[in-house]
Design a protein around this motif. Structure first.
Motif: not given
Length: 558
Positions: A16-31, A141-148, A247-249
């Motif tokens: 796991l890369p440091d600080g890697c965020l999960p792509w949750d259902a809410e962000q997936a719905r936006r995508w 949308v995917a970039g926003a979910a990654a949080g930078g 799938y979403a995380a």
């Protein structure tokens, strides 16, 4: 989709890369909401693309024969139908150019044709542009979910092979189309001289499509590796087509796939297989065979692989290239799996998900009915007197399929003439001579040792202990074994399952599959005798020779 109550196979923390965020259902719905509207065609699978290519080929003939267009214009117009689904980047440039050609140089039989083509080109161009604009929204949308959060790809130093196969495959239709265009005047009939060059230009255009796909895929794969890219934690699963579903995380039951992508595992070129001893090599080979056998059994059953945790590298959107670092299929393995995309990302719309879910529900219901029918049949066979030999043979569904095929072939060749008739007819005749005899006269014989199948060269045996699957699915009856020498036997026929269910009919293929399955699972139900050479079925090559002679006579004198 099919629910999965087992906890996903975990990914080691070290992957796991440091600080890697999960792509949750809410962000997936936006995508998902960023996808194009329903009326815009999205990237489809191989069967749909093949059907689209055939439909565009029919359109080529109509534009060349009835609209009176030049060959290259008719071919380019028909290719828009293919490109809007698989290569919208090409439509963005080609549609306006063709629109200008039609408006400035229209010389067709009527202005109605011209107006229809103008409207069609405008619709195709708008659909392509809407789809391309939607890609930008998906990436945002995917970039926003990654949080930078970004990470370097773990396949540094491994050569990029993306697009190599498509490039070589594209040369074949490109050359074939060029030959057809150059030689069209020598082999095409006088009454359809416009169709021959149009067909050549269309085939060449398909080659250009493959070459363009190879170039774009390779460029995007190389661009993905120029520096750190956004990363997201997701869940993945291998479907029945060996493609990877993402799938979403937090979609632990794998209910709603976001997109599908073809992937390939990066081989471990630094493995120590060359330094190991012979016993270790034999053991590894045995493990590989067992793994391959497990995959084949799962594919035959139509079951997906286990749900696994993964890290997604790159911004997913329609047509994008990505990389996945996922947990191994078996929890006992420690090393994560690195998989490159070998095809573009294919997002799944809500309608596609609903259709897949309905198909899975039908498949589950069909499987339950099949198991109940096999158990009922086994109970009835136990109450009957044992037989020495059982035989099944081709029947009315097979004969009807051949008859309908013969009618279709007659319609195809009835008005054809010239060299085109003999080239296409000769190529098709080879397949007819090989397939029709078995379709008309196949025979399966069961004795206590196994199953005997007749064929072109004579009967072949499949032992009961070697059987791997007996299945009647779709239009196909398939019996497969674990032996490499004679691994599979299958026949196909036309079927209307909805009509069979409504009328309460049992297809002969279903009946055969149930009877053989019952005998395979319960040795007490198998025949008690052994077949002699006469009852195993004769070789079908004499019938193939007669079929080939009849086909040749049809081409020459009909």
């Amino acid at each position: 989709m099919t629910t999965n109550t087992v906890r996903p196979v975990p990914l080691p923390e070290s992957a796991l890369p440091d600080g890697c965020l999960p792509w949750d259902a809410e962000q997936a719905r936006r995508w998902i909401a960023a996808l194009p509207p329903r009326w815009v065609p999205v990237r489809a699978g191989t069967p749909a693309v093949a059907a689209l290519v055939l439909a565009a080929g029919v359109l080529v003939s109509g534009l060349a024969l009835f609209a009176g267009l030049r060959g290259w214009v008719a071919a380019c117009l028909a290719l828009q139908v293919v490109w809007v689904a698989v290569r919208p980047e090409a439509v963005r440039l080609s549609a306006p150019i063709l629109l200008g050609v039609v408006l400035l140089g229209w010389a067709g039989p009527s202005w109605a044709w011209g107006a229809a083509l103008v409207v069609a080109l405008a619709v195709v161009w708008v659909a392509a542009m809407v789809r391309l604009v939607a890609r930008g929204r998906q990436r945002a949308v995917a970039g926003a979910a990654a949080g930078g959060v970004t990470g370097a790809l773990p396949d540094d130093g491994v050569p990029i092979r993306r697009g190599t196969f498509l490039a070589w495959a594209g040369l074949v239709p490109l050359v074939a189309g060029a030959v057809l265009v150059v030689t069209a005047g020598g082999w095409s009939p006088a009454d359809d001289r416009g169709f021959a060059p149009a067909l050549g230009w269309y085939v060449a255009g398909l080659g250009v499509t493959l070459l363009l796909s190879a170039a774009l895929g390779r460029r995007r794969a190389a661009s993905l590796r120029r520096g750190p890219v956004p990363v997201l934690r997701v869940l993945v699963r291998e479907n029945a087509d060996l493609d990877t579903e993402v799938y979403a995380a937090d979609d632990l039951e794998a209910v709603r796939p976001l997109f599908v992508v073809a992937t390939s595992e990066i081989d471990d070129e630094d493995g120590d297989g060359e330094d190991g001893d012979g016993d270790s090599g034999d053991e590894d080979e045995g493990d590989d065979d067992a793994e391959i056998q497990e995959i084949l059994d799962r594919l035959d059953a139509g079951e997906p692989g286990p749900v696994r945790e993964a890290v997604l590298y790159g911004l997913p959107c329609d047509g994008a290239e990505i990389l996945l670092v996922s947990a191994p299929a078996e929890a006992e393995d420690d090393a994560p799996v690195v998989e490159r995309s070998t095809g573009p990302v294919r997002p799944l719309s809500e309608g596609a998900v609903r259709r897949r879910l309905a198909g899975e529900k039908r498949a589950v219901a069909d499987e339950e009915r099949r198991r109940a029918a096999v158990e009922d049949l086994a109970g009835r066979l136990r109450g009957q007197e044992a037989v020495e030999v059982r035989r099944w043979r081709a029947g009315w569904p097979d004969w009807l399929s051949v008859a309908l095929g013969a009618v279709w072939v007659w319609v195809l060749f009835a008005d054809e003439s010239g060299l085109w008739r003999y080239l296409l007819g000769g190529a098709l005749g080879i397949g007819v001579a090989l397939l029709v005899p078995r379709q008309l006269a196949w025979r399966v014989t069961a004795d206590r040792a196994g199953l005997w199948f007749n064929g072109l060269r004579g009967p072949r045996q499949m032992a009961w202990d070697d059987l791997r699957i007996v299945r009647s699915k779709g239009h196909e009856l398939k019996i497969d074994s674990r032996r490499s020498a004679f691994g599979e036997w299958s026949v196909d026929t036309l079927r209307w399952r909805w009509l069979e269910r409504k009328a309460g009919l049992v297809h002969p293929y279903d009946r055969l599959a149930r009877e053989i399955t019952a005998m395979w699972r319960d040795p007490a139900l198998r025949p008690t005798g052994l077949t002699d050479e006469r009852r195993r079925g004769r070789a079908l090559w004499p019938l193939a020779v007669l079929t080939a002679l009849g086909w040749a006579a049809l081409l020459l004198w009909a």
